[in-house]
Write a protein that holds these residues in place. Sequence first.
Motif, mmCIF file in Angstrom:
data_model
loop_
_atom_site.group_PDB
_atom_site.id
_atom_site.type_symbol
_atom_site.label_atom_id
_atom_site.label_comp_id
_atom_site.label_asym_id
_atom_site.label_seq_id
_atom_site.Cartn_x
_atom_site.Cartn_y
_atom_site.Cartn_z
ATOM 1 N N ALA A 56 0.816 -1.216 0.000
ATOM 2 C CA ALA A 56 0.000 0.000 0.000
ATOM 3 C C ALA A 56 0.852 1.271 0.000
ATOM 4 C CB ALA A 56 -0.963 -0.011 1.186
ATOM 5 N N PRO A 57 1.886 1.401 0.857
ATOM 6 C CA PRO A 57 2.712 2.625 0.788
ATOM 7 C C PRO A 57 3.414 2.795 -0.554
ATOM 8 C CG PRO A 57 3.102 1.448 2.847
ATOM 9 C CD PRO A 57 2.282 0.544 1.988
ATOM 10 N N VAL A 58 3.841 1.689 -1.170
ATOM 11 C CA VAL A 58 4.488 1.769 -2.484
ATOM 12 C C VAL A 58 3.502 2.311 -3.516
ATOM 13 C CG1 VAL A 58 5.630 0.464 -4.308
ATOM 14 C CG2 VAL A 58 6.037 -0.130 -1.910
ATOM 15 N N ALA A 59 2.261 1.775 -3.485
ATOM 16 C CA ALA A 59 1.235 2.243 -4.422
ATOM 17 C C ALA A 59 0.872 3.695 -4.150
ATOM 18 C CB ALA A 59 -0.007 1.356 -4.316
ATOM 19 N N ALA A 60 0.818 4.072 -2.866
ATOM 20 C CA ALA A 60 0.499 5.460 -2.523
ATOM 21 C C ALA A 60 1.580 6.410 -3.015
ATOM 22 C CB ALA A 60 0.325 5.595 -1.012
ATOM 23 N N GLN A 210 -5.635 2.175 -1.129
ATOM 24 C CA GLN A 210 -6.769 1.815 -0.282
ATOM 25 C C GLN A 210 -7.217 0.371 -0.521
ATOM 26 O OE1 GLN A 210 -6.425 4.539 -2.058
ATOM 27 N NE2 GLN A 210 -6.927 6.349 -0.845
ATOM 28 N N VAL A 211 -7.221 -0.041 -1.789
ATOM 29 C CA VAL A 211 -7.643 -1.406 -2.111
ATOM 30 C C VAL A 211 -6.692 -2.434 -1.498
ATOM 31 C CG1 VAL A 211 -7.948 -3.062 -3.992
ATOM 32 C CG2 VAL A 211 -8.863 -0.745 -4.218
ATOM 33 N N LEU A 212 -5.389 -2.178 -1.633
ATOM 34 C CA LEU A 212 -4.406 -3.093 -1.058
ATOM 35 C C LEU A 212 -4.516 -3.148 0.463
ATOM 36 C CD1 LEU A 212 -1.326 -2.150 -3.262
ATOM 37 C CD2 LEU A 212 -2.477 -4.376 -3.214
ATOM 38 N N LEU A 213 -4.687 -1.979 1.066
ATOM 39 C CA LEU A 213 -4.800 -1.926 2.526
ATOM 40 C C LEU A 213 -6.046 -2.658 3.010
ATOM 41 C CD1 LEU A 213 -3.756 -0.872 5.213
ATOM 42 C CD2 LEU A 213 -4.986 1.264 4.797
ATOM 43 N N LEU A 214 -7.188 -2.384 2.354
ATOM 44 C CA LEU A 214 -8.427 -3.067 2.737
ATOM 45 C C LEU A 214 -8.327 -4.570 2.488
ATOM 46 C CD1 LEU A 214 -11.143 -0.565 1.471
ATOM 47 C CD2 LEU A 214 -10.543 -1.084 3.838
ATOM 48 N N GLY A 215 -7.648 -4.947 1.395
ATOM 49 C CA GLY A 215 -7.453 -6.367 1.127
ATOM 50 C C GLY A 215 -6.685 -7.053 2.236
ATOM 51 N N GLY A 216 -5.624 -6.402 2.718
ATOM 52 C CA GLY A 216 -4.860 -6.970 3.826
ATOM 53 C C GLY A 216 -5.668 -7.048 5.108
ATOM 54 N N LEU A 217 -6.436 -5.976 5.392
ATOM 55 C CA LEU A 217 -7.247 -5.966 6.612
ATOM 56 C C LEU A 217 -8.344 -7.023 6.570
ATOM 57 C CD1 LEU A 217 -7.626 -2.120 7.237
ATOM 58 C CD2 LEU A 217 -6.213 -3.737 8.494
ATOM 59 N N PHE A 218 -9.043 -7.124 5.436
ATOM 60 C CA PHE A 218 -10.126 -8.109 5.322
ATOM 61 C C PHE A 218 -9.579 -9.537 5.373
ATOM 62 C CE2 PHE A 218 -12.846 -4.704 3.289
ATOM 63 C CZ PHE A 218 -13.734 -4.666 4.344
ATOM 64 N N HIS A 219 -8.405 -9.734 4.787
ATOM 65 C CA HIS A 219 -7.801 -11.076 4.871
ATOM 66 C C HIS A 219 -7.457 -11.418 6.311
ATOM 67 C CE1 HIS A 219 -4.497 -14.034 4.771
ATOM 68 N NE2 HIS A 219 -5.185 -14.540 3.773
ATOM 69 N N SER A 220 -6.905 -10.439 7.037
ATOM 70 C CA SER A 220 -6.552 -10.671 8.437
ATOM 71 C C SER A 220 -7.796 -10.944 9.282
ATOM 72 C CB SER A 220 -5.804 -9.458 8.992
ATOM 73 O OG SER A 220 -5.483 -9.641 10.353
ATOM 74 N N LEU A 221 -8.857 -10.122 9.079
ATOM 75 C CA LEU A 221 -10.087 -10.313 9.840
ATOM 76 C C LEU A 221 -10.756 -11.637 9.487
ATOM 77 C CD1 LEU A 221 -11.617 -6.709 9.684
ATOM 78 C CD2 LEU A 221 -10.560 -7.837 11.654
ATOM 79 N N GLY A 222 -10.737 -11.987 8.194
ATOM 80 C CA GLY A 222 -11.322 -13.258 7.783
ATOM 81 C C GLY A 222 -10.591 -14.438 8.399
ATOM 82 N N HIS A 223 -9.270 -14.348 8.434
ATOM 83 C CA HIS A 223 -8.489 -15.430 9.041
ATOM 84 C C HIS A 223 -8.758 -15.511 10.542
ATOM 85 C CE1 HIS A 223 -5.255 -18.128 9.997
ATOM 86 N NE2 HIS A 223 -4.662 -17.221 10.750
#
Length: 300
Positions: A56-60, A210-223
Amino acid sequence: MQISSISPNFTGRRDNIDALISLDDRSIQQLAYLKTNKKANEKKHRRITNTLIAAAPVAAGLSAAVFSKGKTKIFSKEVSGLAAKLANGLKVGGLWAAALGAVGLVGVVNNELVNSSDKVRKFEKDHPILSIIGLLAAGFGAISLTGKLAGKLASVEAPKFLQKGTEQFARFLNTNKSIASVKQGTKNLISKVPSALKEAGETALDWAPQVLLLGGLFHSLGHRTAVNREFGKNYSELKEKQLMLSKARQRELQIENDFLRQNAQNCEELALVKDPLKNLPDEVIDKINVLNEDAIEEEV
């Protein structure tokens, strides 16, 4: 009676069976937690989450570099052109990285609390929504604090050697013929792309962090949700096995007692054990009671 047929994970020896039967609820929870962690494959899921969040920081930074125009200030020096784009990318990417690092630190502290405290683990399991809200609040607090620290750091005048190096590097980027040629070639290539496709690419790049960050957060929450579900299943299975073994153990003892009562001599011996003083003269019973009292006084 073969108790091992009821519990394939135990050898059938009474010490193992009685040990499981006598476990308290806290011990059952610890066993369920250990079994859950063994199957959770935390390293794999942590790697996926960290990769998505780290991108996410790289994309930002890339997005800021592409879309920024005009001049900007970095290390107390104002730069323009390609150097300004690079400077904006570094500043935005660095700010994102610092903010996510602060949020990651909050997550590390939370994981340590969950792993070391049964109360915290139980609260997170019983109140997952409140746990997530608490983590988000702590994360936003960390981001806000990082932003304030970054603002104060930007207002501090950079050392002279750093200012001079920044000025020289900016001049190199803006005047180098090879870099200018690549920049012009990129512009020519982009000019041939259809406007609709260009707009879609710009939108995707703009939203990529934002997409990458949300993807990481949702993956973590799902796990985490899957782990909690697995823990609940393992806990229920262990409690059910404990109950089944307890009933089987009671049934075994009942069968043994029934078998003993089938023989007349066994019945007499059981009756004697139950009431050893039966049919003895009162004088003898009194003497035995006196001896018992003396023995108790000596122990005291």
